[in-house]
Design a protein around this motif. Structure first.
Motif, PDB file in Angstrom:
ATOM      1  N   ASP A  49       8.877  -5.120  23.567  1.00 29.11           N
ATOM      2  CA  ASP A  49      10.144  -5.643  23.239  1.00 29.11           C
ATOM      3  C   ASP A  49      10.212  -4.455  22.028  1.00 29.11           C
ATOM      4  OD1 ASP A  49      10.183  -7.896  24.452  1.00 29.11           O
ATOM      5  OD2 ASP A  49       9.791  -9.507  22.702  1.00 29.11           O
ATOM      6  N   ASP A  50      11.517  -4.142  22.177  1.00 32.81           N
ATOM      7  CA  ASP A  50      12.261  -2.978  20.898  1.00 32.81           C
ATOM      8  C   ASP A  50      12.249  -3.764  19.555  1.00 32.81           C
ATOM      9  OD1 ASP A  50      13.835  -0.962  20.439  1.00 32.81           O
ATOM     10  OD2 ASP A  50      15.351  -1.202  21.207  1.00 32.81           O
ATOM     11  N   THR A  51      11.033  -4.424  19.343  1.00 33.46           N
ATOM     12  CA  THR A  51      11.539  -4.379  17.431  1.00 33.46           C
ATOM     13  C   THR A  51       9.468  -4.061  17.336  1.00 33.46           C
ATOM     14  OG1 THR A  51      11.737  -6.442  16.204  1.00 33.46           O
ATOM     15  CG2 THR A  51      10.720  -7.054  18.233  1.00 33.46           C
ATOM     16  N   ALA A  52       9.464  -4.602  15.711  1.00 35.11           N
ATOM     17  CA  ALA A  52       8.159  -4.281  15.695  1.00 35.11           C
ATOM     18  C   ALA A  52       7.726  -6.203  15.475  1.00 35.11           C
ATOM     19  CB  ALA A  52       8.406  -4.538  13.453  1.00 35.11           C
ATOM     20  N   LEU A  53       6.363  -6.366  15.294  1.00 36.44           N
ATOM     21  CA  LEU A  53       6.291  -7.836  15.937  1.00 36.44           C
ATOM     22  C   LEU A  53       4.823  -8.102  14.516  1.00 36.44           C
ATOM     23  CD1 LEU A  53       5.246  -7.420  19.896  1.00 36.44           C
ATOM     24  CD2 LEU A  53       7.032  -8.913  18.682  1.00 36.44           C
ATOM     25  N   PRO A  54       4.805  -9.429  14.356  1.00 35.93           N
ATOM     26  CA  PRO A  54       3.574 -10.037  13.539  1.00 35.93           C
ATOM     27  C   PRO A  54       2.207  -9.346  13.706  1.00 35.93           C
ATOM     28  CG  PRO A  54       4.910 -11.435  14.425  1.00 35.93           C
ATOM     29  CD  PRO A  54       5.529 -10.596  14.417  1.00 35.93           C
ATOM     30  N   ILE A  55       1.274  -9.278  13.204  1.00 37.69           N
ATOM     31  CA  ILE A  55       0.313  -9.507  13.775  1.00 37.69           C
ATOM     32  C   ILE A  55      -0.931  -9.889  12.422  1.00 37.69           C
ATOM     33  CG2 ILE A  55       0.511  -7.198  14.629  1.00 37.69           C
ATOM     34  CD1 ILE A  55      -1.790  -5.863  11.715  1.00 37.69           C
ATOM     35  N   ASP A  56      -1.528 -10.364  12.477  1.00 39.80           N
ATOM     36  CA  ASP A  56      -2.396 -11.119  11.370  1.00 39.80           C
ATOM     37  C   ASP A  56      -2.225 -10.467   9.826  1.00 39.80           C
ATOM     38  OD1 ASP A  56      -3.712 -12.279  13.088  1.00 39.80           O
ATOM     39  OD2 ASP A  56      -6.030 -11.223  13.027  1.00 39.80           O
ATOM     40  N   PRO A  64       8.465   0.346  18.821  1.00 40.69           N
ATOM     41  CA  PRO A  64       7.406   1.141  19.919  1.00 40.69           C
ATOM     42  C   PRO A  64       8.735   2.405  18.858  1.00 40.69           C
ATOM     43  CG  PRO A  64       7.403  -0.617  21.059  1.00 40.69           C
ATOM     44  CD  PRO A  64       8.508  -0.537  19.792  1.00 40.69           C
ATOM     45  N   TYR A  65       9.995   2.560  18.712  1.00 32.33           N
ATOM     46  CA  TYR A  65      10.741   3.596  19.178  1.00 32.33           C
ATOM     47  C   TYR A  65      10.495   4.403  17.542  1.00 32.33           C
ATOM     48  CZ  TYR A  65      14.795   6.833  17.031  1.00 32.33           C
ATOM     49  OH  TYR A  65      15.337   7.607  17.211  1.00 32.33           O
TER      50      TYR A  65
END
Length: 212
Positions: A49-56, A64-65
């Motif tokens: 997806d064209d977005t940041a994503l949550p991690i732990d 990614p961009y």
């Protein structure tokens, strides 16, 4: 089931190349790193997806961009030594490792550092060293660096980062208060002279450290 390779190639085309990124080395690095390996299993369907994503630990893996933009701005080449502040999942370090000779990456959250270290080792990234510690002080033992990239924002530039750049080295970081950050590129022109350029508005987690 998602075809991750096809999704990755599409991501590079639509999200990065079509936004004006023409650096072939950066594009190839983004095509090569399996982002789905760096996100929580429950979010793998959204890896491209064209977005940041949550991690732990309430942290994120960057859009990614933005990873591509920071890598491009840092002008990474084979043989360069790079310092990354904020390892997170290890994704950006993996991208940089395909462009530079060696990547030293510091993560203040010990669990994230260990997880990233294990993941990167398992994926065969032998030119990345993950350190658990306070990135606000940089890494004096490994300095100087051809490039320093920060995945956390600060109101001011940590003096240690500027000092640990080679002459001609590039520092890429989010600068400004949370919610009003600008991604900047700082180039060390001489021992005491630095040039700064604003690249784009961003939103990164705040930098935490004892030297701020």
């Amino acid at each position: 089931m998602i075809n991750y390779q096809a999704a990755r190639l599409s991501m590079v085309d639509y999200q990065i190349a079509r936004r004006g990124m023409t650096d072939l080395a950066v594009l190839e690095a983004m095509k090569a790193v399996p982002r789905e390996k760096f996100v929580p299993e429950a979010l793998r369907d959204r890896a491209y997806d064209d977005t940041a994503l949550p991690i732990d630990n309430d942290q994120t893996i960057s859009q990614p961009y933005i990873v591509a933009l920071m890598s491009w701005a840092a002008e990474l080449k084979g043989g360069h030594k790079v310092l990354e502040i904020g390892t997170g999942s290890g994704y950006a370090a993996a991208v940089m490792a395909r462009l530079a000779g060696r990547v030293v990456t510091i993560e203040r959250i010990a669990l994230l550092a260990q997880t990233a270290r294990t993941r990167l080792h398992g994926l065969g990234y032998a030119n990345i060293e993950v350190i658990s510690g306070d990135g606000s002080a940089g890494c004096k033992a490994e300095a100087p660096f051809d490039a320093i990239l920060s995945a956390a924002g600060s109101r001011t530039v940590p003096p240690a980062w500027k000092k640990q750049l080679t002459v001609g080295g590039r520092l890429i970081m989010p600068l400004g208060p949370f919610g009003d950050q600008q991604l900047v590129k700082i180039v060390r022109k001489t021992n005491n002279d630095y040039a700064q350029k604003t690249l784009v508005a961003v939103r990164f987690v705040p930098l935490v450290g004892g030297t701020l």
